[in-house]
Design an enzyme around this catalytic site. Structure first.
Site: not given
Lengths: 455, 455
Positions: A12, A46, A84, A311, A440
């Protein structure tokens, strides 16, 4: 010669940076090479619990953008199965090992994005060669677990170690698959991302689902037989298991960064500035689960690994690398999850966080309903607010409820983000109609109660 | 002698004021008398469509607090079926007529709360003695309509006049009851509370439900036979009807107030200050659907009749009457509704409002999903944002979508309330998990697109 950007980690954060940089600078101006030791780009870790449970059919559904898309549409030289192994800041080079056996390559860079993500915490007892013990971080992890669950002999008894988001989601996934599940949690309660009074509601729902929750239990080892796991040893006895899933959290993957001399902060993540530049290191940027970020409420650096942050951070880095201007404003710890049909949302500080950060505060818990009381399907929604004393500034909020409860946290997150007081919040103009709220709104009821608690 | 508070109108606004005043001042200090010409206290007129459709079983389910509760718990002298016919500000008296035939009474007041609500707009053609023509404002209206729908001969063909919230909800309710329904709307589209491009999505959903929508049509009269309605005459021909439901909106019920000399503003509602005091008139307060209020975005006075505002305004008036301090901060026009399974949310200004208020702006529409794309049940969510140019300040937002779409507007409403720019909004920390959102929340995707549109 084009400037050269190397991205270390093609998930990401890294790929959001690559895409945004490319959007602003063409291949003639900026060459982009992305390395990843895995086999996938930009996937949703996820989503793994839902793939394990069978809710999501195909592994590839979890891949947001595949390497071909990055290569063809974004002109990014994506090199998978390349790890790497070293970053040389002086020579502006990285060393990458081809994990398929092609040896090491050295690649020059002008600009670097470090986006190696996080690695699961595996205590000593979990470092085993025994089969049947799984983390759930990568798609490969998921593949392996699915194969195991469908293998012969088919596992019937699961132990999930750790009651955070992944542990809770995995416990549910395994129940859905028909296994008996024990969830082992060291603390007094699973789902410690909310206060204990709210977490109890989640624990009750999990028990209702059939999860055998054992709290205050420390795992000490694994039992194995013929190379397969057979049980989990704890300070409260042994739990037999045909499969063990580890959900013990993750930590920033910074070994490579530290070896290269990149600064690591108190949270364990790489230190970056507002534009996602690594502090004090020219031309090196970082994004995603490997960085630390500012918690806007506590003012403290924190490590909150989450795809949505990765991201955003990658996008910010990429815009800046592309010559634009963007800053990452920090986080407030908003998170949502679902346990069976029970929904959980949280933002800001828990009571314990607020105390640790030095705030004086009041906290109130209210029960209301997700719909007008007379509307079919109205169910209890519990809202907790934590407000600074005496200012009334909202410090944190938690919601537990059914149907359409979790994402209600967003309104509270935006209120918190803007530093609203609970008194100001009582006047908020929120959407009202019988299918969606009592006259409410639960958020307003909670704000009113918090105002009362402050006076 | 105790101070005497008279409340004119015993629904949401009036009774919220009475309750809050009582909370702060006992019966020995403040005597409270509440008059209402109807038979109920504090009921949900927004719930009537769901009672008509049968989703809600009992009329009394819609009554939030009955007169006995107010009398016994709040020590309010509630007098139903009493219509206040005059207010004498000089003598500090009201005249109330006992509609059950008991004659007129005069009652002294020190403090007055004017909370008479709104009255449905009934054009000349609708003023008929013919049976089968209904408004849906009061519980009595609902009773009468239900009786008619269950009567003999049983109505089969309905015409709903007006495509606002009530018209749309009533059209659905009547479809649910098995009637054929024509919805007649004078404008080009029903649901003009959102922009036409978003309203089209609602109209399409209604057509999918079986509602025959006729737009650009003006009603000119009613056909009747033997005292029963048989059809609706329009400039596009006659539509046969066994029942006609009027949903032409409401206007503030201010006749009594104007006769007494209370000030009425440009929106037609009673002018009040921030504490809900009637402007320039000592000791007189007003709340609910009869008042005008400040639109925080346009800065203009508006009349937005909605139970949630009425309750808040009444609460503010009551706190102040009770000796406390509270202000009503105005509204931003947030509203949600449901058409079959399609959900609609809106807040702030539409394009036409923004233009009328003198703003320069951009508007963007994005399609995303309510869940991660791979998660079962993911469906399109359309988000529209309107942002000031060049500042980027959010001016308005609209959402149309399925499952869990409408209340997402709250996060946008809170952002708008706080004057956030779309650029700031791209950094918002909103809840992310696959069952609830893609990794880029629809709200964030829309904010990003708006940022692009501004540059």
């Amino acid at each position: 010669m084009a400037e050269r950007l190397i991205v270390v980690g093609a998930d990401a954060g890294g790929m959001a940076a690559a895409s945004q940089a490319r959007r602003r600078r063409g291949p003639d101006d900026l060459e982009i090479v992305a390395f990843d030791r895995g086999r996938f780009t930009s996937y949703s870790s996820c989503g793994i619990p839902y793939w394990i449970s069978g809710l999501v059919d195909e592994r590839d559904d979890l891949v947001a953008r595949d390497p071909a898309t990055f290569r063809e549409q974004f002109h990014v030289d994506v090199r998978l199965r390349h790890e790497v192994t070293a970053i040389d800041l002086d020579r502006r080079e990285v060393v990458a090992r081809d994990l398929t056996g092609g040896g090491d390559v050295r690649e020059r860079f002008d600009t670097l994005v470090y986006a190696t993500g996080a690695t699961p915490v595996h205590p000593k007892w979990a470092r085993t060669d025994a089969a049947g013990v799984f983390g759930v971080q990568t798609l490969d992890d998921g593949d392996a677990l699915r194969d195991w669950l469908e293998g012969d002999p088919q596992p019937r008894r699961a132990v999930v170690v750790g009651g955070g988001y992944i542990g809770v989601e995995m416990a549910e996934a395994l129940i859905v698959r028909g296994l008996s599940v024990i969830l082992v949690e060291q603390a007094d309660q699973p789902m410690s991302t909310v206060d204990p009074d709210m977490g109890k509601l989640v624990a009750d729902a999990m028990r209702g689902l059939g999860v055998d929750i054992r709290t205050g239990v420390t795992v000490t080892g694994l039992e194995t037989h013929d190379g397969r796991v057979t049980g989990v040893c704890t300070d409260a006895g042994e739990f037999p298991a045909d499969v063990v899933v580890l959900g013990l959290g993750v930590r920033p993957n910074t070994a490579l960064a530290e070896a290269a001399g990149l600064p690591v902060g108190p949270s364990g993540g790489i230190r970056v500035d507002r534009r996602m530049r690594v502090v004090g290191v020219d031309g090196v940027w970082a994004a995603g689960d490997c960085v630390e970020t500012l918690h806007r409420v506590s003012g403290q650096p924190v490590h909150i690994p989450l795809g949505t942050h990765a991201n955003k951070q990658g996008r910010v880095a990429g815009i800046n690398i592309g010559g634009g201007y963007a800053t990452f404003p920090g986080v407030i710890g908003t998170a949502v999850t679902k346990v069976c049909d029970l929904e959980v949302g949280r933002t800001g500080l828990r009571e314990s966080d607020a105390a640790a950060a030095g705030f004086e505060f009041v906290s109130v818990v209210t029960e209301s309903t997700n719909r007008a009381g007379y509307y079919p399907g109205a169910r209890t929604m519990t809202v907790k607010l934590i407000a600074e004393k005496p200012s009334g500034r909202l410090l944190g909020a938690q919601i537990v409820g059914w149907s359409e409860a979790a994402k209600r946290i967003d309104a509270l997150a935006v209120a918190l983000w803007n530093g609203m007081t609970v008194d100001e919040m009582t006047g908020l103009d929120l959407g009202y109609a019988p299918p969606y709220a009592p006259v409410w709104d639960p958020v307003l009821i909670a704000a009113r109660k918090a105002v009362d608690a402050l006076t």
